[in-house]
Motif scaffolding. Sequence first.
Motif, PDB file in Angstrom:
ATOM      1  N   ARG A  59       0.849  -1.187   0.000  1.00  0.00           N
ATOM      2  CA  ARG A  59       0.000   0.000   0.000  1.00  0.00           C
ATOM      3  C   ARG A  59       0.889   1.243   0.000  1.00  0.00           C
ATOM      4  O   ARG A  59       1.886   1.313   0.724  1.00  0.00           O
ATOM      5  CB  ARG A  59      -0.889  -0.010   1.235  1.00  0.00           C
ATOM      6  CG  ARG A  59      -1.766   1.239   1.399  1.00  0.00           C
ATOM      7  CD  ARG A  59      -2.425   1.217   2.759  1.00  0.00           C
ATOM      8  NE  ARG A  59      -3.124   2.473   3.027  1.00  0.00           N
ATOM      9  CZ  ARG A  59      -4.441   2.617   3.015  1.00  0.00           C
ATOM     10  NH1 ARG A  59      -5.209   1.567   2.753  1.00  0.00           N
ATOM     11  NH2 ARG A  59      -5.004   3.785   3.286  1.00  0.00           N
ATOM     12  N   LEU A  60       0.537   2.219  -0.814  1.00  0.00           N
ATOM     13  CA  LEU A  60       1.300   3.459  -0.906  1.00  0.00           C
ATOM     14  C   LEU A  60       0.548   4.590  -0.217  1.00  0.00           C
ATOM     15  O   LEU A  60      -0.652   4.769  -0.442  1.00  0.00           O
ATOM     16  CB  LEU A  60       1.549   3.824  -2.371  1.00  0.00           C
ATOM     17  CG  LEU A  60       2.406   2.846  -3.186  1.00  0.00           C
ATOM     18  CD1 LEU A  60       2.409   3.249  -4.653  1.00  0.00           C
ATOM     19  CD2 LEU A  60       3.820   2.779  -2.643  1.00  0.00           C
ATOM     20  N   GLU A  61       1.262   5.337   0.603  1.00  0.00           N
ATOM     21  CA  GLU A  61       0.695   6.518   1.230  1.00  0.00           C
ATOM     22  C   GLU A  61       0.972   7.737   0.355  1.00  0.00           C
ATOM     23  O   GLU A  61       1.854   7.720  -0.505  1.00  0.00           O
ATOM     24  CB  GLU A  61       1.292   6.708   2.625  1.00  0.00           C
ATOM     25  CG  GLU A  61       1.092   5.523   3.565  1.00  0.00           C
ATOM     26  CD  GLU A  61      -0.364   5.217   3.847  1.00  0.00           C
ATOM     27  OE1 GLU A  61      -1.202   6.151   3.781  1.00  0.00           O
ATOM     28  OE2 GLU A  61      -0.680   4.045   4.135  1.00  0.00           O
TER      29      GLU A  61
ATOM     30  N   ASN B 273      -8.816   4.439 -15.237  1.00  0.00           N
ATOM     31  CA  ASN B 273      -9.174   3.243 -14.462  1.00  0.00           C
ATOM     32  C   ASN B 273      -8.399   3.150 -13.155  1.00  0.00           C
ATOM     33  O   ASN B 273      -8.526   2.153 -12.439  1.00  0.00           O
ATOM     34  CB  ASN B 273      -8.913   1.985 -15.302  1.00  0.00           C
ATOM     35  CG  ASN B 273      -9.713   1.974 -16.582  1.00  0.00           C
ATOM     36  OD1 ASN B 273     -10.883   2.339 -16.584  1.00  0.00           O
ATOM     37  ND2 ASN B 273      -9.084   1.564 -17.672  1.00  0.00           N
ATOM     38  N   ASN B 274      -7.582   4.177 -12.860  1.00  0.00           N
ATOM     39  CA  ASN B 274      -6.748   4.155 -11.663  1.00  0.00           C
ATOM     40  C   ASN B 274      -5.912   2.880 -11.617  1.00  0.00           C
ATOM     41  O   ASN B 274      -5.816   2.198 -10.591  1.00  0.00           O
ATOM     42  CB  ASN B 274      -7.603   4.313 -10.406  1.00  0.00           C
ATOM     43  CG  ASN B 274      -8.251   5.685 -10.337  1.00  0.00           C
ATOM     44  OD1 ASN B 274      -7.567   6.698 -10.213  1.00  0.00           O
ATOM     45  ND2 ASN B 274      -9.575   5.720 -10.461  1.00  0.00           N
ATOM     46  N   ASP B 275      -5.328   2.579 -12.769  1.00  0.00           N
ATOM     47  CA  ASP B 275      -4.492   1.391 -12.945  1.00  0.00           C
ATOM     48  C   ASP B 275      -3.340   1.810 -13.867  1.00  0.00           C
ATOM     49  O   ASP B 275      -3.548   2.055 -15.050  1.00  0.00           O
ATOM     50  CB  ASP B 275      -5.321   0.261 -13.563  1.00  0.00           C
ATOM     51  CG  ASP B 275      -4.540  -1.025 -13.733  1.00  0.00           C
ATOM     52  OD1 ASP B 275      -3.293  -0.983 -13.765  1.00  0.00           O
ATOM     53  OD2 ASP B 275      -5.169  -2.082 -13.844  1.00  0.00           O
TER      54      ASP B 275
ATOM     55  N   THR C 268      -2.393  -0.049  -8.693  1.00  0.00           N
ATOM     56  CA  THR C 268      -3.855  -0.091  -8.814  1.00  0.00           C
ATOM     57  C   THR C 268      -4.482   0.478  -7.550  1.00  0.00           C
ATOM     58  O   THR C 268      -3.867   0.475  -6.481  1.00  0.00           O
ATOM     59  CB  THR C 268      -4.355  -1.535  -9.033  1.00  0.00           C
ATOM     60  OG1 THR C 268      -3.876  -2.374  -7.973  1.00  0.00           O
ATOM     61  CG2 THR C 268      -3.857  -2.087 -10.358  1.00  0.00           C
ATOM     62  N   TRP C 269      -5.718   0.962  -7.684  1.00  0.00           N
ATOM     63  CA  TRP C 269      -6.453   1.505  -6.541  1.00  0.00           C
ATOM     64  C   TRP C 269      -7.255   0.382  -5.900  1.00  0.00           C
ATOM     65  O   TRP C 269      -8.127  -0.207  -6.521  1.00  0.00           O
ATOM     66  CB  TRP C 269      -7.370   2.632  -7.010  1.00  0.00           C
ATOM     67  CG  TRP C 269      -8.066   3.340  -5.892  1.00  0.00           C
ATOM     68  CD1 TRP C 269      -9.312   3.094  -5.427  1.00  0.00           C
ATOM     69  CD2 TRP C 269      -7.548   4.434  -5.127  1.00  0.00           C
ATOM     70  NE1 TRP C 269      -9.607   3.958  -4.401  1.00  0.00           N
ATOM     71  CE2 TRP C 269      -8.547   4.788  -4.199  1.00  0.00           C
ATOM     72  CE3 TRP C 269      -6.352   5.134  -5.136  1.00  0.00           C
ATOM     73  CZ2 TRP C 269      -8.379   5.833  -3.283  1.00  0.00           C
ATOM     74  CZ3 TRP C 269      -6.184   6.170  -4.224  1.00  0.00           C
ATOM     75  CH2 TRP C 269      -7.179   6.502  -3.318  1.00  0.00           C
ATOM     76  N   GLU C 270      -6.938   0.077  -4.651  1.00  0.00           N
ATOM     77  CA  GLU C 270      -7.599  -1.026  -3.953  1.00  0.00           C
ATOM     78  C   GLU C 270      -7.940  -0.616  -2.528  1.00  0.00           C
ATOM     79  O   GLU C 270      -7.069  -0.171  -1.779  1.00  0.00           O
ATOM     80  CB  GLU C 270      -6.685  -2.266  -3.915  1.00  0.00           C
ATOM     81  CG  GLU C 270      -6.284  -2.789  -5.285  1.00  0.00           C
ATOM     82  CD  GLU C 270      -5.345  -3.973  -5.192  1.00  0.00           C
ATOM     83  OE1 GLU C 270      -5.286  -4.609  -4.124  1.00  0.00           O
ATOM     84  OE2 GLU C 270      -4.648  -4.249  -6.194  1.00  0.00           O
TER      85      GLU C 270
END
Length: 260
Positions: A124-126, A186-188, A214-216
């Motif tokens: 996960r990226l902040e 698509n935030n990918d 990707t956005w998750e």
Amino acid sequence: MSSSRICTNCQAVVPEGHHFCGRCGARYHEGGEAEQDETLYFGAMMAPGRAKLILIKGEGLEGLSYHLNATEHVAGRGNGAILFPDDDFLNKRHATFLYRDNKLFLRDEQSQNGTYLGIREPKRLEDGDLFMVGEQLLRVEYLDLQSEYPMQEDTLMYVSPPKNYRFRVVHVLEGGKPGGAFCSVNNDILIGRHGCDISFEDDRHVSPKHARITWEDGAPVIKDLDSKNGTYLKISGEERLRHGDYVQVGSELLRVEINE
């Protein structure tokens, strides 16, 4: 130097706060005397939890080993046991490799350019996190389109039709200046050398399909796509190291080998 800081096994100097001799790996005992019935290891690397670093890329000394036989080992340009005096991207005291409960950890010493650890699984990226692919430095930034395109009296600012962008990736140039910024409807975002959303065709250290973001579950997540040279995330605070990990400090790439 007080004789109480001399290893009784090989006569090497044992620095303050170190519990093992950096030369032979023998445990240091206060008073300078080892217990007579203590069984010693054949060599330093047999001691449980002892590790070493292998220089993979750096100052023309590839293959050089740094044995981590003490409690703490500082890496930097001017201080510590792991020195790279010609690397101008390193702070004098840049990062520390340390043992806690017989486990090896890595701590960044608030260095200017940061310390990077190769990722093994999706991370996960902040907002503001920095990461590296090949020789490229990139930053992830969260987007709040409402604040970027403010409304006045319920009137939308006249722009191209907004998309549901959640984050962007910014290429960080020399001196920390922002370069190109990339978004995906698509935030990918696929990162690589050829035919990707972000392509670095001139960087031969980037794999054709290197990493994906990707956005998750409300955050961007980065995944390495089995790239040849790995994807590196700037650490914050301390991170536990495992056998086979790769660490980037300044221009130096190090592989961690732990005797478990």
